[in-house]
Design a protein around this motif. Structure first.
Motif, PDB file in Angstrom:
ATOM      1  N   ARG A  61      33.560  37.730  45.397  1.00 16.69           N
ATOM      2  CA  ARG A  61      34.892  38.185  45.800  1.00 16.69           C
ATOM      3  C   ARG A  61      35.010  39.700  45.684  1.00 16.69           C
ATOM      4  O   ARG A  61      35.577  40.368  46.560  1.00 16.69           O
ATOM      5  CB  ARG A  61      35.961  37.500  44.953  1.00 16.69           C
ATOM      6  N   ARG A  62      34.478  40.261  44.610  1.00 15.27           N
ATOM      7  CA  ARG A  62      34.554  41.711  44.458  1.00 15.27           C
ATOM      8  C   ARG A  62      33.783  42.417  45.571  1.00 15.27           C
ATOM      9  O   ARG A  62      34.226  43.443  46.110  1.00 15.27           O
ATOM     10  CB  ARG A  62      33.976  42.122  43.100  1.00 15.27           C
ATOM     11  N   GLU A  64      33.215  41.291  48.619  1.00 19.86           N
ATOM     12  CA  GLU A  64      33.987  41.163  49.851  1.00 19.86           C
ATOM     13  C   GLU A  64      35.088  42.213  49.915  1.00 19.86           C
ATOM     14  O   GLU A  64      35.329  42.835  50.957  1.00 19.86           O
ATOM     15  CB  GLU A  64      34.595  39.763  49.943  1.00 19.86           C
ATOM     16  N   GLN A  65      35.784  42.433  48.795  1.00 21.34           N
ATOM     17  CA  GLN A  65      36.864  43.409  48.789  1.00 21.34           C
ATOM     18  C   GLN A  65      36.330  44.830  48.960  1.00 21.34           C
ATOM     19  O   GLN A  65      36.924  45.650  49.670  1.00 21.34           O
ATOM     20  CB  GLN A  65      37.672  43.299  47.508  1.00 21.34           C
ATOM     21  N   ALA A 128      42.888  41.699  56.580  1.00 20.72           N
ATOM     22  CA  ALA A 128      42.694  42.131  55.192  1.00 20.72           C
ATOM     23  C   ALA A 128      44.030  42.357  54.498  1.00 20.72           C
ATOM     24  O   ALA A 128      44.202  42.026  53.322  1.00 20.72           O
ATOM     25  CB  ALA A 128      41.850  43.407  55.156  1.00 20.72           C
ATOM     26  N   ASN A 132      44.967  40.014  51.306  1.00 25.78           N
ATOM     27  CA  ASN A 132      45.118  40.606  49.980  1.00 25.78           C
ATOM     28  C   ASN A 132      46.533  40.478  49.436  1.00 25.78           C
ATOM     29  O   ASN A 132      46.727  40.343  48.229  1.00 25.78           O
ATOM     30  CB  ASN A 132      44.669  42.070  50.008  1.00 25.78           C
ATOM     31  N   GLU A 135      46.382  36.844  48.219  1.00 24.02           N
ATOM     32  CA  GLU A 135      45.490  36.707  47.073  1.00 24.02           C
ATOM     33  C   GLU A 135      46.105  37.312  45.817  1.00 24.02           C
ATOM     34  O   GLU A 135      46.029  36.735  44.725  1.00 24.02           O
ATOM     35  CB  GLU A 135      44.146  37.378  47.358  1.00 24.02           C
ATOM     36  N   ASN A 136      46.700  38.487  45.949  1.00 24.42           N
ATOM     37  CA  ASN A 136      47.336  39.112  44.790  1.00 24.42           C
ATOM     38  C   ASN A 136      48.431  38.219  44.226  1.00 24.42           C
ATOM     39  O   ASN A 136      48.578  38.075  43.014  1.00 24.42           O
ATOM     40  CB  ASN A 136      47.923  40.472  45.178  1.00 24.42           C
ATOM     41  N   GLY A 195      43.131  45.053  45.630  1.00 27.38           N
ATOM     42  CA  GLY A 195      43.930  44.372  46.641  1.00 27.38           C
ATOM     43  C   GLY A 195      44.996  45.244  47.264  1.00 27.38           C
ATOM     44  O   GLY A 195      45.072  45.376  48.491  1.00 27.38           O
ATOM     45  N   ILE A 198      43.689  48.086  49.415  1.00 26.23           N
ATOM     46  CA  ILE A 198      43.312  47.641  50.751  1.00 26.23           C
ATOM     47  C   ILE A 198      44.559  47.460  51.614  1.00 26.23           C
ATOM     48  O   ILE A 198      44.591  47.858  52.782  1.00 26.23           O
ATOM     49  CB  ILE A 198      42.502  46.338  50.669  1.00 26.23           C
TER      50      ILE A 198
END
Length: 229
Positions: A61-62, A64-65, A128, A132, A135-136, A195, A198
Motif C-alpha cells: 500500500r505504501r 502504491e501511494q 487517486a 485517498n 481510504e483516509n 493520502g 495526494i
C-alpha cells in the motif's frame, strides 16, 4: 536549467519518500520471517508468518501511494485532459476498495452520485483523489463506524463530499495535514500521511478547492472538494 533543477528536486524528494516510507515495513517483515524460521513451535511460526504477510500488505500500500504521488507530480499534467464521468469513476474506486471496506468493519453509504456529470481532467489524478479520500476515512474510523460519500453538481462545480464519524482533526492541525507524513493524533489503523498530500496535488491539477470541516452531526471529519467544470 530551471526545469532540470525541478526534475532533480522531484527525484530527491521521491528518494527521500521511499527511504522514509519503506524502511519500517521491510525491517518488520525481515524480523517476522526470521522469527518464523527460528521458532520450534508451529503456532509461533504461523503467527510470525501472518505478521510478516501483514507487513507486506502495508509495504504494498505504501508503494502504491508513493508511485501515485510521483505520477501526479510528473506525468499526469504533461498529457492531454480527457472526459471523466465522476459517477462512473466513483463506482470503480469503490469496487477497488471493497476488500478494505470489508476488513475494517466500517459501513460505506452513498448519499448521492451523479449521472453523466463529466469534466475535462486527468483520470489517474481524479481516481487517486477519490481513493485517498475514502481510504483516509476508512482508516481513521474505528470498527462499527460510518463513511458517507456524495458527489453533486453545484452551479459550475462538481462537489465531492466525504464524511466520517471518526475522531476528526482539530481546526489548528488541519492545514498541516496536507504535509507529507503528517498523521492525525487519533489515527486508527494505517494512516501514513501521504493520502491528503495526494488529494491536494490532484486538486491542484484541476484548480479545485479543498476544505476540512467538522461533521455536521456529532464527531468526525467532513472533506469537501470543489472541482470546476
Amino acid at each position: 536549467i530551471s526545469r532540470l533543477e525541478s526534475a532533480l528536486e522531484r527525484e530527491r524528494r521521491f528518494s527521500a519518500d521511499v527511504a522514509h516510507e519503506l524502511r519500517t515495513p521491510l525491517a518488520s517483515t525481515m524480523i517476522n520471517l526470521e522469527n518464523a524460521m527460528n521458532s520450534a513451535q508451529p503456532h509461533e511460526a504461523e503467527a510470525a508468518l501472518v505478521a510478516a504477510r501483514e507487513c507486506l500488505v502495508s509495504l504494498a500500500r505504501r508503494t502504491e501511494q508513493l508511485l501515485a504521488l510521483a505520477r501526479l507530480e510528473v506525468g499526469a499534467a504533461s498529457g492531454p485532459r480527457s472526459r471523466v464521468d465522476l459517477g462512473e469513476l466513483a463506482l470503480e474506486v469503490i469496487d477497488e476498495l471493497t476488500p478494505l471496506i470489508g476488513r475494517g468493519g466500517v459501513e460505506l453509504s452513498i448519499r448521492e452520485l451523479p449521472v453523466n456529470l463529466v469534466l475535462e481532467g486527468y483520470g489517474i489524478a481524479l481516481a487517486a483523489l477519490l481513493r485517498n479520500l475514502l481510504e483516509n476515512a476508512f482508516r481513521h474510523v474505528p470498527a462499527g463506524g460510518h463513511v458517507e460519500l456524495s458527489i453533486t453538481r453545484e452551479d459550475d462545480e462538481a462537489v465531492i463530499e466525504v464524511v466520517d464519524d471518526g475522531p476528526g482533526i482539530p481546526p489548528e492541525r488541519r492545514a498541516s495535514m496536507f504535509t507529507r507524513f503528517q498523521r492525525g493524533l487519533d489515527t486508527q489503523g494505517e494512516g501514513f500521511g501521504l493520502g491528503l498530500s495526494i488529494v491536494q496535488r490532484a486538486a491542484e491539477l484541476h484548480g479545485a478547492k479543498i476544505e476540512l470541516l467538522d461533521a455536521e452531526t456529532g464527531p468526525g471529519l467532513r472533506v469537501l472538494v470543489a472541482l470546476p467544470l
